[in-house]
Write an enzyme that holds these catalytic residues in place. Structure first.
Site, PDB file in Angstrom:
ATOM      1  N   HIS A  81      39.108  36.869  12.198  1.00  0.00           N
ATOM      2  CA  HIS A  81      39.213  38.440  12.241  1.00  0.00           C
ATOM      3  C   HIS A  81      40.016  39.183  13.109  1.00  0.00           C
ATOM      4  CE1 HIS A  81      34.524  38.206  10.569  1.00  0.00           C
ATOM      5  NE2 HIS A  81      35.704  37.852   9.729  1.00  0.00           N
ATOM      6  N   HIS A 238      35.943  42.274   2.630  1.00  0.00           N
ATOM      7  CA  HIS A 238      35.982  41.437   3.727  1.00  0.00           C
ATOM      8  C   HIS A 238      36.726  39.971   3.374  1.00  0.00           C
ATOM      9  CE1 HIS A 238      34.676  39.768   7.653  1.00  0.00           C
ATOM     10  NE2 HIS A 238      34.643  38.598   6.885  1.00  0.00           N
ATOM     11  N   ASP A 242      39.675  38.021   5.741  1.00  0.00           N
ATOM     12  CA  ASP A 242      39.556  36.835   5.902  1.00  0.00           C
ATOM     13  C   ASP A 242      41.167  36.134   5.600  1.00  0.00           C
ATOM     14  OD1 ASP A 242      37.346  36.625   7.373  1.00  0.00           O
ATOM     15  OD2 ASP A 242      36.261  36.110   5.601  1.00  0.00           O
ATOM     16  N   HIS A 265      37.709  30.019   3.674  1.00  0.00           N
ATOM     17  CA  HIS A 265      38.534  29.792   4.426  1.00  0.00           C
ATOM     18  C   HIS A 265      39.222  28.243   4.261  1.00  0.00           C
ATOM     19  CE1 HIS A 265      37.369  32.970   7.068  1.00  0.00           C
ATOM     20  NE2 HIS A 265      36.078  32.389   7.188  1.00  0.00           N
ATOM     21  N   HIS A 344      74.464  43.635  -4.535  1.00  0.00           N
ATOM     22  CA  HIS A 344      73.367  43.079  -5.105  1.00  0.00           C
ATOM     23  C   HIS A 344      72.667  42.008  -4.237  1.00  0.00           C
ATOM     24  CE1 HIS A 344      71.722  40.534  -8.643  1.00  0.00           C
ATOM     25  NE2 HIS A 344      72.005  41.652  -9.114  1.00  0.00           N
TER      26      HIS A 344
END
Ligand SMILES: [Zn+2]
Length: 439
Positions: A81, A238, A242, A265, A344
């Site tokens: 977090h 949330h 994560d 995770h 370019h």
């Protein structure tokens, strides 16, 4: 086109205290400025010699319930977090000092960390930021049903589908991650857990700091929490939080679009690992293979005796070989000094596809010259069919240009199949037709 971006750190030290999720202890976290190219490091103030741990994917230890990193025997838990907040708010370099093995959990969202970063301020440094540009699609899949696809994009975007057990709370959200969008749309979204998952942990006393004050508990169809849901789709938000935090372990800002289905995770970490591997490969990349020289090919001088093209339009540096009468392989090394990169595109140099077609036509012309064995007739490029541009070509790439004669009608017409290859992958292809005329 994006202007150059510079690395950032925090303006001054700022701190806050709270409860550690797993131990339930009180912890104080201090966010401190750090020099360029330092990255994010965690410092364990509570241990002898105050060891630090680099927030890098190679230090990832476990991904059960939260993301844990470590070096030697030293660990820090639940880093995702705060890493998410630092990354999204634009902090490249900082020391995260703690007097415990995990940051204060706050309310289970990244809100407390965003507030801390804003308190410390974010200031520019004088080195450019490091980016990971997604050049081609990548993906990882996990047994849990998690699927993460990464697509080229000039921004950092996440499109996420979250679904709980039996597809409860299926939610979808797609957005670009910027400091503003993160602060308003993502940072306040809290951790959520399924009752059936946390019950055994509560029994074993593994989440002493866990309560309805720092997580939403989903039981059946009900979402239990101290305050009402902050967004109707708080869960998917949330999940995005994560993803940002776990991908921060790559140590570079990602320019790409993450499409995530039921992420977790473990899958996030696997994608971060794949990106780090690809980055290592890119950094270590030199000439992809030994390029033959000598009698079997043609050097630049010999090429220029055959082709009338000259700077800046000669697209063959060297012929590295012929195979029988019908095949040729030539190379063109692309450098940032190519005149077309000026336009370019400024700040984002990509070789124009039409220049690759021109390179294929020039290689094919050399083959046809050898075939007709006469300099009194000259081949004219008549048509290009089945032209496909598969991958972008960047400065530093070496293009292997392959041309094969597929049809010839006397000395009047010839058809060739051509490919441009970079690092063993086809970047473009075309069927080119030539007609021969007297000079
Ligand atoms: Zn989380």
């Amino acid at each position: 086109m994006p202007a150059p971006e510079f690395q950032h750190t925090v303006g001054k030290t700022a701190s806050f205290s709270g409860t550690a999720l797993h131990t339930g202890d009180k912890v104080t976290l201090k966010l401190q400025p750090a020099p360029v190219d330092h990255g994010i490091k965690f410092k364990r103030k509570d241990l002898q010699d105050e060891p630090t741990i680099d927030a890098k994917i190679e230090n990832l230890k476990t991904v059960e319930r939260a993301t844990t990193i470590g070096e030697g025997s030293v660990r820090v838990h639940t880093v995702e977090h705060i890493l998410s907040a630092l990354s999204a708010m634009g902090v490249d370099n900082a020391v995260v000092e703690m007097d415990a093995n995990e940051p204060p959990i706050g309310d289970g969202s990244a809100q407390a960390y965003v507030d801390l970063i804003k308190k410390a301020g974010v200031t520019a440094q004088d080195e450019p930021r490091k980016f990971f540009d997604v050049r081609e699609p990548m993906h990882v899949e996990a047994k849990t049903g998690a699927l993460l696809v990464l697509l080229p994009d000039d921004k950092f975007r996440i499109s996420c589908t979250q679904a709980g057990p039996n597809n409860r709370f299926t939610q979808f959200l797609s957005m670009e991650i910027t400091p503003t969008s993160f602060e308003c749309e993502i940072a306040p979204a809290r951790t959520f857990v399924y009752y059936e998952d946390v019950e055994p942990l509560m029994d074993k006393n593994l989440i002493k700091g866990g309560s309805l004050e720092n997580a939403i508990v989903v039981r059946g169809e009900a979402a239990l929490s101290k305050e009402p849901l902050r967004f109707p789709d708080e869960f998917v938000r949330h999940k995005i939080l994560d993803i940002v935090g776990d991908l921060a372990l790559v140590g570079r800002r990602i320019r790409g679009h993450v499409v995530a289905v039921k992420p977790g995770h473990a899958a996030n970490a696997e994608l971060a690992r794949a990106l780090a591997r690809e980055q290592t490969r890119r950094s270590a990349m030199s000439a992809p293979r030994a390029i033959p020289i000598g009698d079997s090919g043609l050097d630049t001088g010999e090429v220029m005796k055959i082709l009338p093209h000259r700077y800046p339009f000669l697209m063959v540096d060297r012929v590295i070989g012929f195979e029988g009468e019908n095949k040729i392989t030539a190379i063109k090394s692309i450098t940032i000094n190519e005149p077309f990169f000026q336009g370019h595109f400024p700040g984002h140099p990509v070789m124009p596809g039409v220049m690759q077609v021109e390179a294929m036509a020039q290689a094919a012309s050399i083959l046809l010259f050898k075939l007709t064995k006469t300099s009194s007739r000259v081949g004219y490029f008549m048509s290009a069919d089945e032209v496909k541009f598969r991958k972008p070509v960047f400065p530093g790439d070496t293009i292997f240009i392959h041309a094969e004669l597929t049809r010839a009608r006397g000395n009047r017409m010839a058809k060739t199949k051509c490919y441009c290859v970079v690092n063993d992958a086809i970047v473009s292809e075309a069927e080119l037709m030539f007609t021969f005329l007297d000079k």
